[in-house]
Design an enzyme around this catalytic site. Sequence first.
Site, PDB file in Angstrom:
ATOM      1  N   ASP A   1       0.889  -1.161   0.000  1.00  0.00           N
ATOM      2  CA  ASP A   1       0.000   0.000   0.000  1.00  0.00           C
ATOM      3  C   ASP A   1       0.930   1.215   0.000  1.00  0.00           C
ATOM      4  O   ASP A   1       1.765   1.356   0.908  1.00  0.00           O
ATOM      5  CB  ASP A   1      -0.863  -0.050   1.268  1.00  0.00           C
ATOM      6  CG  ASP A   1      -1.792   1.145   1.401  1.00  0.00           C
ATOM      7  OD1 ASP A   1      -1.508   2.206   0.798  1.00  0.00           O
ATOM      8  OD2 ASP A   1      -2.797   1.020   2.129  1.00  0.00           O
TER       9      ASP A   1
ATOM     10  N   SER B   1      -1.630  13.871 -14.076  1.00  0.00           N
ATOM     11  CA  SER B   1      -2.879  13.804 -14.853  1.00  0.00           C
ATOM     12  C   SER B   1      -3.134  15.183 -15.430  1.00  0.00           C
ATOM     13  O   SER B   1      -2.659  16.191 -14.878  1.00  0.00           O
ATOM     14  CB  SER B   1      -4.041  13.416 -13.925  1.00  0.00           C
ATOM     15  OG  SER B   1      -5.282  13.643 -14.557  1.00  0.00           O
TER      16      SER B   1
ATOM     17  N   TYR C   1      -9.169  14.987  -6.308  1.00  0.00           N
ATOM     18  CA  TYR C   1      -8.301  14.309  -7.289  1.00  0.00           C
ATOM     19  C   TYR C   1      -7.440  15.333  -8.024  1.00  0.00           C
ATOM     20  O   TYR C   1      -6.233  15.145  -8.180  1.00  0.00           O
ATOM     21  CB  TYR C   1      -9.172  13.528  -8.288  1.00  0.00           C
ATOM     22  CG  TYR C   1      -8.379  12.742  -9.319  1.00  0.00           C
ATOM     23  CD1 TYR C   1      -7.811  11.515  -8.993  1.00  0.00           C
ATOM     24  CD2 TYR C   1      -8.207  13.225 -10.616  1.00  0.00           C
ATOM     25  CE1 TYR C   1      -7.087  10.789  -9.941  1.00  0.00           C
ATOM     26  CE2 TYR C   1      -7.485  12.504 -11.561  1.00  0.00           C
ATOM     27  CZ  TYR C   1      -6.933  11.291 -11.221  1.00  0.00           C
ATOM     28  OH  TYR C   1      -6.209  10.572 -12.157  1.00  0.00           O
TER      29      TYR C   1
ATOM     30  N   LYS D   1      -3.329  15.629  -7.931  1.00  0.00           N
ATOM     31  CA  LYS D   1      -2.463  15.527  -9.109  1.00  0.00           C
ATOM     32  C   LYS D   1      -1.637  16.808  -9.282  1.00  0.00           C
ATOM     33  O   LYS D   1      -0.519  16.755  -9.809  1.00  0.00           O
ATOM     34  CB  LYS D   1      -3.287  15.199 -10.351  1.00  0.00           C
ATOM     35  CG  LYS D   1      -3.887  13.780 -10.304  1.00  0.00           C
ATOM     36  CD  LYS D   1      -2.802  12.698 -10.231  1.00  0.00           C
ATOM     37  CE  LYS D   1      -3.353  11.294 -10.286  1.00  0.00           C
ATOM     38  NZ  LYS D   1      -2.306  10.254 -10.253  1.00  0.00           N
TER      39      LYS D   1
HETATM   40  P1  NAD Z   1      -6.603   1.426 -12.272  1.00  0.00           P
HETATM   41  O1  NAD Z   1      -7.683   1.646 -11.265  1.00  0.00           O
HETATM   42  O2  NAD Z   1      -6.891   0.609 -13.479  1.00  0.00           O
HETATM   43  O3  NAD Z   1      -5.293   0.854 -11.579  1.00  0.00           O
HETATM   44  C1  NAD Z   1      -4.812   1.416 -10.384  1.00  0.00           C
HETATM   45  C2  NAD Z   1      -4.012   0.388  -9.623  1.00  0.00           C
HETATM   46  O4  NAD Z   1      -3.527   1.032  -8.419  1.00  0.00           O
HETATM   47  C3  NAD Z   1      -4.824  -0.833  -9.185  1.00  0.00           C
HETATM   48  O5  NAD Z   1      -4.117  -2.014  -9.490  1.00  0.00           O
HETATM   49  C4  NAD Z   1      -4.972  -0.655  -7.672  1.00  0.00           C
HETATM   50  O6  NAD Z   1      -5.037  -1.880  -6.955  1.00  0.00           O
HETATM   51  C5  NAD Z   1      -3.710   0.131  -7.342  1.00  0.00           C
HETATM   52  N1  NAD Z   1      -3.804   0.889  -6.091  1.00  0.00           N
HETATM   53  C6  NAD Z   1      -4.837   1.649  -5.666  1.00  0.00           C
HETATM   54  N2  NAD Z   1      -4.563   2.139  -4.441  1.00  0.00           N
HETATM   55  C7  NAD Z   1      -3.338   1.693  -4.095  1.00  0.00           C
HETATM   56  C8  NAD Z   1      -2.510   1.844  -2.961  1.00  0.00           C
HETATM   57  N3  NAD Z   1      -2.904   2.566  -1.892  1.00  0.00           N
HETATM   58  N4  NAD Z   1      -1.297   1.247  -2.957  1.00  0.00           N
HETATM   59  C9  NAD Z   1      -0.886   0.494  -4.004  1.00  0.00           C
HETATM   60  N5  NAD Z   1      -1.633   0.281  -5.107  1.00  0.00           N
HETATM   61  C10 NAD Z   1      -2.846   0.883  -5.145  1.00  0.00           C
HETATM   62  O7  NAD Z   1      -6.167   2.924 -12.684  1.00  0.00           O
HETATM   63  P2  NAD Z   1      -5.335   3.487 -13.938  1.00  0.00           P
HETATM   64  O8  NAD Z   1      -6.302   4.180 -14.825  1.00  0.00           O
HETATM   65  O9  NAD Z   1      -4.409   2.487 -14.475  1.00  0.00           O
HETATM   66  O10 NAD Z   1      -4.532   4.643 -13.177  1.00  0.00           O
HETATM   67  C11 NAD Z   1      -3.153   4.586 -12.883  1.00  0.00           C
HETATM   68  C12 NAD Z   1      -2.686   5.984 -12.571  1.00  0.00           C
HETATM   69  O11 NAD Z   1      -2.941   6.828 -13.703  1.00  0.00           O
HETATM   70  C13 NAD Z   1      -3.390   6.639 -11.387  1.00  0.00           C
HETATM   71  O12 NAD Z   1      -2.460   7.424 -10.667  1.00  0.00           O
HETATM   72  C14 NAD Z   1      -4.409   7.538 -12.053  1.00  0.00           C
HETATM   73  O13 NAD Z   1      -4.775   8.619 -11.245  1.00  0.00           O
HETATM   74  C15 NAD Z   1      -3.626   7.979 -13.273  1.00  0.00           C
HETATM   75  N6  NAD Z   1      -4.440   8.486 -14.366  1.00  0.00           N
HETATM   76  C16 NAD Z   1      -5.400   7.708 -14.942  1.00  0.00           C
HETATM   77  C17 NAD Z   1      -6.166   8.250 -15.956  1.00  0.00           C
HETATM   78  C18 NAD Z   1      -7.252   7.467 -16.634  1.00  0.00           C
HETATM   79  O14 NAD Z   1      -8.039   8.075 -17.392  1.00  0.00           O
HETATM   80  N7  NAD Z   1      -7.348   6.152 -16.443  1.00  0.00           N
HETATM   81  C19 NAD Z   1      -5.946   9.570 -16.374  1.00  0.00           C
HETATM   82  C20 NAD Z   1      -4.957  10.328 -15.759  1.00  0.00           C
HETATM   83  C21 NAD Z   1      -4.207   9.769 -14.750  1.00  0.00           C
END
Ligand code: NAD
Length: 261
Positions: free
Chosen positions: A63, A143, A156, A160
Amino acid sequence: MSNVKGGAVVTGAARGIGRELALGLLQDGFGVVIADVNPEVGGATVDELAKEFGGNILFAKADVTKRSEVADAIAACRKAFGGINVMINNAGFNKPEPFLKASEDIWRAIMDVNALGVLIGTQEAAKAMIEDGTKGKIINTASIAGRSGFPDFAPYSASKAAVISLTQAGARALAVNGITVNAFGPGVVDTPLWEKLDADLLEMGASSAPGEAMAGLADAILLGRVAKPADVVGTVRFLWSPQSDYMTGQVVLIDGGMVLQ
Ligand code: NAD
């Protein structure tokens, strides 16, 4: 020790963007530790990637808000792969609330994972890199929301923006050790994060049909579609490669053209 070019830890890599980055690192010859809070999904991902990459991929339950668990994941990387060359602080989540109803509980939970998690990951990786004399690369997942606040995503967006500030602060602190710190900012990426977000926005009444929230945002993307996780890998590969050695404290947006600055 496996025959790898170096070690990398990717947080939140059980699925989504992090998983795709782990795959890219493996293809580039790194040994990779997937550090994720979800052992079920993380374990399945490792099993699948191990079919091609054998012992070059490991899972560590971590975590990102718990310093000792992050430190243990980094220790596992050093032990298995001889060091840590790349740290990607990628774990993050979102929970929408209308701006006037944004609550303390959600604020704290989001800031803890998305912002404090990046600080802890940067500190623990940098300490290991300094101890080993490694001129490593730390890469943070920001982001577009860190550049432009969204009303239903206030905590959020703030988290970011914090990632961007931590990238700059870390770059200034660690340049003396030859460690670079950069960030990338995705726009809308079709991952499980959006499945949950879409359902939450529907429940809030911010959209009126499943899939509408994400499809609506696609209209604002110059390149005309949302991203797949693979769309961000090329740019992040540049950030972990020697091609970006003379670059630190920067944020690169990979959003198909949403936020222009
Ligand atoms: P996702 O939900 O598919 O994957 C996120 C992963 O992080 C999961 O495997 C989850 O178990 C893990 N996680 C959550 N809390 C955690 C913690 N406390 N410790 C360790 N692991 C933890 O999300 P994603 O879309 O792949 O996002 C990944 C990153 O990209 C994030 O930081 C998200 O904010 C960022 N992001 C995503 C998007 C989008 O549109 N998907 C856009 C901009 C930024």
